[in-house]
Design an enzyme around this catalytic site. Structure first.
Site, PDB file in Angstrom:
ATOM      1  N   SER A  93      44.019  39.532  33.989  1.00  0.00           N
ATOM      2  CA  SER A  93      42.682  40.079  33.733  1.00  0.00           C
ATOM      3  C   SER A  93      41.833  40.204  34.984  1.00  0.00           C
ATOM      4  O   SER A  93      40.827  40.911  34.976  1.00  0.00           O
ATOM      5  CB  SER A  93      41.947  39.205  32.713  1.00  0.00           C
ATOM      6  OG  SER A  93      41.806  37.870  33.176  1.00  0.00           O
ATOM      7  N   ASP A 383      31.545  35.952  32.947  1.00  0.00           N
ATOM      8  CA  ASP A 383      31.813  35.323  31.661  1.00  0.00           C
ATOM      9  C   ASP A 383      32.503  33.982  31.883  1.00  0.00           C
ATOM     10  O   ASP A 383      32.406  33.412  32.959  1.00  0.00           O
ATOM     11  CB  ASP A 383      32.614  36.262  30.743  1.00  0.00           C
ATOM     12  CG  ASP A 383      34.004  36.605  31.293  1.00  0.00           C
ATOM     13  OD1 ASP A 383      34.486  35.890  32.201  1.00  0.00           O
ATOM     14  OD2 ASP A 383      34.613  37.583  30.822  1.00  0.00           O
ATOM     15  N   HIS A 386      35.612  34.982  34.546  1.00  0.00           N
ATOM     16  CA  HIS A 386      35.670  36.102  35.489  1.00  0.00           C
ATOM     17  C   HIS A 386      34.391  36.245  36.302  1.00  0.00           C
ATOM     18  O   HIS A 386      33.297  36.085  35.775  1.00  0.00           O
ATOM     19  CB  HIS A 386      35.943  37.405  34.724  1.00  0.00           C
ATOM     20  CG  HIS A 386      37.174  37.348  33.888  1.00  0.00           C
ATOM     21  ND1 HIS A 386      37.140  37.110  32.532  1.00  0.00           N
ATOM     22  CD2 HIS A 386      38.486  37.480  34.222  1.00  0.00           C
ATOM     23  CE1 HIS A 386      38.384  37.104  32.062  1.00  0.00           C
ATOM     24  NE2 HIS A 386      39.217  37.322  33.067  1.00  0.00           N
TER      25      HIS A 386
END
Length: 425
Positions: A93, A383, A386
């Site tokens: 991610s 978040d 990240h």
């Protein structure tokens, strides 16, 4: 074969990206919040978003604005003559630009507020408020933003400037992150890359295809989920089988094999990213009940060991594969420099995520615009796990030229791709 996600997932504006460490009560609260914040969705499809992004980025010699107000890269243009033929991306991610939009998984970022500060102001599947590091590096290389492998039609014309194979939730170990749903593991991404190369060969001939592949840059950023969703959760009692150092050696061995497979497919230029200090991520500050925002030392110690093992492995490969140029960039060093000198970089909030709920905004993942702070550019974390666009810009600058701090060894990306004579000019 990778099945597409159920149709009702695409219609739901709140695709939940969850950590399995949440309790049942957390999931109940999350469902309540989802029903409270659900709004009719007016977003374009992921395909339309990616096409819009590519059209925007392909405008030659045109500056592309960024909504980050902190540490924007200065060389924000597409070049008429790129420094390399293409940029290929593998990972999780940290660099996924939309692969998981097409998979049945909780690990998705195709809903607002993700992407709100991106060039299109729309979510594309990037786990960030704006750009991810490879977006900035593509521009440095004179290339357009690289499309997700599952987000283009598979023609050579669409892939000739690069492809992004990264998939959120994936890990070095095949099963890492599998509890979140479908993902493309590192082994599968390597297979997708080699299949793409075969398509190049069939289209343009072996000599020309190998020339393009050998001169292109490959960027690998993976490994966090092997801790977040595997080792730290003690899946299959892995902690009783491997001490942290032994586990790190196992991961380094798998990565080394993957890089050799790429080398056998004519890949010669590789950037291997180390892991960021996930022990400082808001989720673990919340889970470990951190006092005054102190990072979780036992987790960061494992990350430091992993980075050491990967760096040593890269040095070994450089001795074995003399015609390859492989560099290691320590995201831990770069990130800790940002946290220690956050005022210098313009960051005011170093522990709390911009978007989330609970202590440090680390209890529940970002699932609605109402959960997000107004200004992400003064936050380090976007978040639970990240970083913000502003942090990604700084790290990309370091990968490119060690602009803010030395984190790439034995050279940076600019040294790899730009002839010395050209830099002197």
């Amino acid at each position: 074969m990778i099945a597409s996600h159920p149709p009702n997932w695409r219609q739901n504006p709140l695709h939940l990206s969850l950590s399995l460490s949440m309790s049942l009560n957390s999931l109940i609260v999350l469902c309540i919040l989802s029903s409270m914040t659900m709004q009719p969705r007016s977003l374009r499809s992921p395909q339309e978003i990616e096409i819009l992004s590519l059209r925007l980025s392909k405008a030659e010699s045109t500056t592309i604005p960024s909504n980050s107000t902190s540490m924007q890269s200065s060389n924000d243009t597409i070049s008429n003559s790129p420094l390399v033929p293409a940029l290929f991306v593998l990972g999780d991610s940290s660099v996924d630009c939309g692969t998981n939009n097409y998979l049945g998984t909780f690990a998705r970022a195709d809903f607002l507020p993700y992407g709100r500060d991106f060039d299109t102001h729309r979510p594309t599947g990037r786990f960030c408020n704006g750009r991810i590091p490879v977006d900035y590096l593509a521009l440095r290389l004179g290339l357009p933003f690289v499309p997700a492998f599952l987000g283009q039609d598979g023609t050579v014309e669409d892939m000739i400037r690069g492809v992004n194979f990264a998939s959120a939730g994936s890990g070095i170990i095949f099963s890492s992150g599998s509890e979140l749903g479908q993902h493309i593991s590192l082994v599968q991404q390597i297979q997708q890359a080699t299949d793409t190369f075969q398509q190049f060969i069939l289209s343009m001939g072996e000599m020309e295809a190998n020339d393009i592949i050998s001169k292109s840059v490959f960027y690998l950023s993976i490994g966090s989920n092997d801790y977040i969703h595997y080792y730290l959760r003690n899946v299959s009692r892995v902690q009783s089988l491997y001490l942290p150092w032994d586990f790190n050696q196992l991961l380094a061995t798998i990565v080394k094999r993957a890089l050799k497979n790429l080398y056998n497919a004519s890949v010669r230029r590789v950037v291997v990213m180390g892991l960021a200090p996930i022990g400082c991520a808001p989720h673990y500050l919340w889970q470990y009940n951190s006092k005054n925002g102190e990072c979780v030392k036992e987790i960061n110690d494992m990350i430091v060991e992993f980075n050491f093992a990967i760096r040593y492995m890269v040095e070994e490969l450089r001795l074995e594969l003399l015609d390859a140029s492989i560099i290691f960039c320590d995201a831990f060093e770069g990130s800790m420099d940002i946290m220690k000198n956050h005022k210098h970089y313009g960051f005011e909030v170093t522990t709390d995520a911009c978007c989330g709920l609970g202590q440090y905004k680390g209890w529940i993942m970002c699932i609605s615009p109402e959960m997000a702070c107004y200004n992400a550019s003064n936050h380090i974390w976007w978040d639970q796990f990240h970083p913000t666009d502003a942090v990604n810009a700084i790290l990309a600058d370091n990968v490119w030229s060690n602009l803010h701090t030395n984190m790439c060894y034995p050279m940076n990306l600019q040294d790899m791709v730009v002839p010395k004579a050209k830099k002197l000019d």
